[in-house]
Write an enzyme that holds these catalytic residues in place. Structure first.
Site, PDB file in Angstrom:
ATOM      1  N   PHE A 227       1.683  -9.601   6.665  1.00 32.42           N
ATOM      2  CA  PHE A 227       2.404 -10.302   5.534  1.00 32.42           C
ATOM      3  C   PHE A 227       1.692 -11.658   4.848  1.00 32.42           C
ATOM      4  O   PHE A 227       2.342 -12.754   5.142  1.00 32.42           O
ATOM      5  CB  PHE A 227       3.801 -10.386   5.993  1.00 32.42           C
ATOM      6  N   VAL A 228       0.612 -11.644   5.155  1.00 34.13           N
ATOM      7  CA  VAL A 228      -0.119 -12.891   4.499  1.00 34.13           C
ATOM      8  C   VAL A 228       0.020 -12.968   2.949  1.00 34.13           C
ATOM      9  O   VAL A 228      -1.181 -12.767   2.260  1.00 34.13           O
ATOM     10  CB  VAL A 228      -1.675 -12.761   4.902  1.00 34.13           C
ATOM     11  N   ARG A 229       0.988 -13.747   2.753  1.00 32.79           N
ATOM     12  CA  ARG A 229       1.323 -13.807   1.322  1.00 32.79           C
ATOM     13  C   ARG A 229       2.093 -14.885   0.901  1.00 32.79           C
ATOM     14  O   ARG A 229       3.169 -15.350   1.904  1.00 32.79           O
ATOM     15  CB  ARG A 229       1.523 -12.361   0.568  1.00 32.79           C
ATOM     16  N   GLN A 230       2.252 -15.792  -0.057  1.00 33.49           N
ATOM     17  CA  GLN A 230       3.410 -16.717  -0.522  1.00 33.49           C
ATOM     18  C   GLN A 230       3.376 -17.667   0.586  1.00 33.49           C
ATOM     19  O   GLN A 230       4.588 -17.994   0.794  1.00 33.49           O
ATOM     20  CB  GLN A 230       4.522 -16.042  -0.636  1.00 33.49           C
ATOM     21  N   GLN A 231       2.323 -18.147   1.014  1.00 37.90           N
ATOM     22  CA  GLN A 231       2.478 -19.284   1.965  1.00 37.90           C
ATOM     23  C   GLN A 231       3.096 -18.886   3.229  1.00 37.90           C
ATOM     24  O   GLN A 231       3.602 -19.839   3.885  1.00 37.90           O
ATOM     25  CB  GLN A 231       2.830 -20.642   1.331  1.00 37.90           C
ATOM     26  N   ARG A 232       3.229 -17.616   3.525  1.00 38.75           N
ATOM     27  CA  ARG A 232       3.694 -17.128   4.889  1.00 38.75           C
ATOM     28  C   ARG A 232       2.942 -16.055   5.483  1.00 38.75           C
ATOM     29  O   ARG A 232       2.007 -15.515   4.864  1.00 38.75           O
ATOM     30  CB  ARG A 232       5.269 -16.448   4.579  1.00 38.75           C
TER      31      ARG A 232
ATOM     32  N   CYS B 298      -5.867   7.836   4.502  1.00 37.94           N
ATOM     33  CA  CYS B 298      -7.181   8.073   4.209  1.00 37.94           C
ATOM     34  C   CYS B 298      -7.526   9.233   3.797  1.00 37.94           C
ATOM     35  O   CYS B 298      -8.926   9.556   3.556  1.00 37.94           O
ATOM     36  CB  CYS B 298      -8.220   7.392   4.966  1.00 37.94           C
TER      37      CYS B 298
END
Length: 290
Positions: free
Chosen positions: A269-274, A127
């Site tokens: 890793f909240v993506r693709q149903q995982r 940042c």
């Protein structure tokens, strides 16, 4: 593991891996994030002085290169000749500061703009300048106690959040280059979303909007951020009283440590149903353990 990375640049963590409605115990690899304090040694021979310059959150390794590059790009040195050496400070007070504090020795005749240094830099791994100059200051921010009675969120609901966030990212659809921070209710309703080229800026906008609206602390909210989960993002979320933080990318080791200390639920890793649950899994309901 990458043979070009020092062993201190990563560590392992026990996680609960969620795929659909199933959950299993597994090991995950975290990129280590630790503060590096940069100090300057300056002045004529025999009258050398030392002062702190910045704290940067980084993955350990190549610290001297990082320091030299920072000094050059910030205009504090102009050539290799302006720098007589870089070393890890031997006079640190705490064990955790060992090899996390470096001193850059400037050439004796190098002019130093001391008034400019009074506006010291606190640089982050993502940042830029934030205005703090000691490792202790990074950990000293007062954070409210997060609720211990919830909220409790269905595991399946977490899978739906990234798509709901992406559908509301009007600027991202146009540019493809913006980060987002979004607040959701425990039932998955998108309450607030802000976009910015900087992840920290996007989250600051969300928290600022809630502050101006008189809605802090955000004890009944879920935060979803694009990209990875850094220590600074976890700390910002904790200051706002957010009990559940989810990230599309990976968390760093310091982010997991901070979230654990704050009593926060941290998902990565909240993506693709995982997704992975790194701490505070008791707030996530309905997983089927294998």
């Amino acid at each position: 593991m990458n043979p070009f990375l020092p062993p201190t640049s990563y560590e392992y963590a026990a996680v609960q891996k969620v795929a659909g409605a199933e959950m299993r115990e597994a090991a995950d690899v975290l990129a280590v994030e630790e503060p590096l304090e940069i100090r300057l040694g300056y002045g004529p021979a025999g009258q050398r002085e030392q002062r702190p310059l910045s704290v940067t959150m980084r993955t350990p390794g190549h610290d001297f290169e990082l320091t030299a590059g920072f000094l050059l790009t910030e205009g504090l040195i102009r050539s290799r000749a302006d720098l007589t050496g870089i070393l890890y400070c031997p006079d640190v007070q705490k064990e955790e500061e060992r090899e996390n504090v470096v001193r850059a020795e400037l050439a004796a005749g190098l002019p130093l703009d001391l008034p400019r240094l009074e506006r010291n830099f606190y640089t982050s791994s993502s940042c830029g300048v934030c205005g703090k100059t000691s490792i202790d200051a990074v950990h000293a921010a007062a954070c409210p106690v997060l609720p211990t009675d919830g909220p409790h969120v269905p595991a399946a609901l977490i899978h739906e959040l990234p798509e709901r966030q992406r559908a509301a990212q009007a600027l991202f659809e146009q540019t493809g280059g913006l980060h987002a921070a979004a607040l959701f209710s425990p039932t998955g309703e998108l309450l607030l979303l802000r976009e910015d080229v900087g992840r920290h800026n996007a989250l600051d906008k969300v928290i600022g909007a809630a502050l101006l609206a008189g809605e802090l602390p955000l004890h009944r909210h879920i935060l979803l951020v694009s990209g990875r989960a850094s220590f600074e993002l976890v700390q910002k979320a904790a200051v706002a009283g957010i009990p559940i933080m989810a990230a599309v990318g990976a968390p760093s080791s310091l982010a997991v440590q901070a979230a654990t200390n704050f009593g926060m639920t941290l998902l990565g890793f909240v993506r693709q149903q995982r997704y992975n649950i790194y701490c505070g899994g008791w707030r996530i309901l309905g997983n089927v353990e294998l």
